[in-house]
Design an enzyme around this catalytic site. Structure first.
Site, PDB file in Angstrom:
ATOM      1  N   ARG A 149      -1.043   1.474  -1.453  1.00  0.00           N
ATOM      2  CA  ARG A 149       0.190   2.173  -1.778  1.00  0.00           C
ATOM      3  C   ARG A 149       1.364   1.218  -2.023  1.00  0.00           C
ATOM      4  O   ARG A 149       2.104   1.374  -2.994  1.00  0.00           O
ATOM      5  CB  ARG A 149       0.549   3.154  -0.653  1.00  0.00           C
ATOM      6  N   THR A 150       1.557   0.250  -1.136  1.00  0.00           N
ATOM      7  CA  THR A 150       2.736  -0.601  -1.265  1.00  0.00           C
ATOM      8  C   THR A 150       2.676  -1.430  -2.544  1.00  0.00           C
ATOM      9  O   THR A 150       3.637  -1.458  -3.330  1.00  0.00           O
ATOM     10  CB  THR A 150       2.869  -1.528  -0.041  1.00  0.00           C
ATOM     11  N   LYS A 179      -6.575 -23.355  -0.075  1.00  0.00           N
ATOM     12  CA  LYS A 179      -6.727 -24.811  -0.120  1.00  0.00           C
ATOM     13  C   LYS A 179      -5.807 -25.524   0.867  1.00  0.00           C
ATOM     14  O   LYS A 179      -5.791 -26.748   0.922  1.00  0.00           O
ATOM     15  CB  LYS A 179      -6.431 -25.308  -1.537  1.00  0.00           C
ATOM     16  N   ARG A 200       3.542  -9.535   0.989  1.00  0.00           N
ATOM     17  CA  ARG A 200       2.958  -9.085   2.262  1.00  0.00           C
ATOM     18  C   ARG A 200       2.208 -10.277   2.855  1.00  0.00           C
ATOM     19  O   ARG A 200       1.476 -10.967   2.163  1.00  0.00           O
ATOM     20  CB  ARG A 200       2.009  -7.905   2.065  1.00  0.00           C
ATOM     21  N   HIS A 228       8.149  -3.639   8.279  1.00  0.00           N
ATOM     22  CA  HIS A 228       7.827  -3.129   6.943  1.00  0.00           C
ATOM     23  C   HIS A 228       9.045  -2.316   6.495  1.00  0.00           C
ATOM     24  O   HIS A 228       9.013  -1.089   6.469  1.00  0.00           O
ATOM     25  CB  HIS A 228       6.579  -2.259   7.020  1.00  0.00           C
TER      26      HIS A 228
END
Length: 403
Positions: A149-150, A179, A200, A228
């Protein structure tokens, strides 16, 4: 964001569009930790290493000016002082924030203004699918944890406003982070390709690190068990639309309150409103942390812990259910199994809820809301998810072109 040059090339255009420059910011510890710089019609000025900058603190009332540490020896932007008495939310003015990092950034007036823009974005989405508000702007989505959703709502928001998207899913494995590249180096690289970054990350505090590093706006799309903020914005927006008010409401936060970043950010925003009461309903192993309880108490917000979901549901305007987050338990599968399935919203819970009350959930759900609840008009979680599009359209518009 850190220091910014006065011009930046618009993506996919042959001409250069001047953008309002921004000044850098620093973050301090504590609940009122995020200092946001102002950049209203700023001018580039050479600053020495001894010059100190004023910072605008929007997350608490009254608004304050604070002094920060010395600047590195480089060109910086010196903002004009903001007229606090006449700080309008009118068209053409710069948005007060340069990044979206945590819920404490917002005051009640700013929330109301953002929600008004979100309502306008709903009209844009429905009536003007060819909007070009953000034509020439490029958004990078940098996701180190899974998202449906986000990430998709941000990408949809950008495209619906005429912008373009660069995206990486599962950046933890499929970017140079695998890496050993540092977050700071990744941000410095990605900002060279885009005008705004939505990120995120699996570590709490990562969004702050990114914002300190970057010259362009950073939006926190979730940082581990931290916060959030855009989810909290859409949650409060949904409550207002569903219940019709934000003052005087009772909200039950249910499920994984120790690891749930959504409930933490939501609690911060609910504290902006009057006569709110919050109930915490959760297994013992995932109780709400003391920092949130202390913050609510400091703001005069009444809260109560309860083990009885039925009783709480009968009193509340909003039952905000969350899943028990398996990914936060590591190898302690026993604790996860102890918490999972203890509190489930089903028809029995609906039967005791008030007629005007709603069930919300940040999604995804597992079995904590039974599917038969979906047909009840009080099940607001899919409407809630749709509202995320409008809130994120509003935030992208505000951060990139202002009010």
């Amino acid at each position: 964001m850190a220091s910014s040059s006065s011009f930046s090339m618009c993506a996919f255009h042959s001409t250069c569009t001047p953008k309002v420059p921004n000044c850098s910011k620093e973050f301090m510890d504590g609940h009122s930790s995020l200092f946001i710089r102002q950049s209203l019609h700023s001018k580039l000025m050479p600053l020495s290493t001894n010059l100190k900058r004023s910072r605008f603190l929007i997350n608490e009332k009254p608004l304050q000016w604070e002094q920060t540490a010395k600047l590195p020896q480089r060109n910086r932007i010196l903002p004009h002082a903001l007229d606090i008495e006449n700080a309008p939310f009118s068209v053409g003015n710069k948005f007060q924030l340069d990044d979206i990092i945590e819920a404490q950034q917002f005051d009640r007036e700013t929330l109301s203004a953002i929600f008004e823009v979100a309502r306008e974005m709903e009209k844009v989405q429905k009536n003007s699918p060819g909007s070009q508000i953000l034509k020439g702007y490029l958004m990078a989505t940098l996701f180190y944890e899974p998202s449906t959703r986000t990430r998709l709502s941000f990408e949809s928001a950008m495209k619906r406003l005429g912008g373009e998207v660069l995206t990486t899913e599962n950046a933890r494995e499929f970017s140079s982070a695998a890496k050993g590249e540092t977050l700071e180096d990744t941000i410095r690289t990605v900002e060279g390709y885009s005008d705004i970054i939505v990120m995120r990350h699996f570590e709490s505090g990562a969004a702050r690190r990114a914002a300190v590093t970057a010259d362009i706006p950073i939006i926190n799309a979730g940082d581990g068990p931290g916060q959030h903020p855009t989810q909290a914005l859409l949650d409060v927006y949904t409550i207002e639309r569903e219940i019709g008010r934000l003052d005087g409401i009772k909200v039950g936060l249910v499920g994984d309150l120790a690891n749930g970043r959504t409930v933490r950010s939501l609690a911060y925003l609910l504290a902006k409103y009057q006569d709110v009461k919050i109930y915490f309903v959760c297994p013992d192993v995932v109780k709400m942390k003391d920092d949130i309880k202390d913050y609510l108490a400091s703001k005069g917000v009444e809260w109560e812990e309860s083990a009885d979901l039925m009783e709480v549901a009968s009193k509340c305007d909003v039952v905000y259910q969350t899943r028990i987050q398996r990914e936060r338990f590591g190898e302690r599968v026993d604790l996860y199994e102890e918490a999972r399935g203890k509190y489930i919203v089903d028809q029995n819970v609906l039967d005791v809820m008030q007629k005007h009350a709603v069930v919300m959930h940040p999604l995804p759900r597992l079995d904590e809301i039974t599917v038969d609840v979906d047909v009840d008009p009080r099940a607001a979680y899919f409407r809630q998810a749709k509202n995320g599009l409008y809130i994120r359209m509003a935030l992208l518009k505000l951060l990139l072109v202002g009010w």
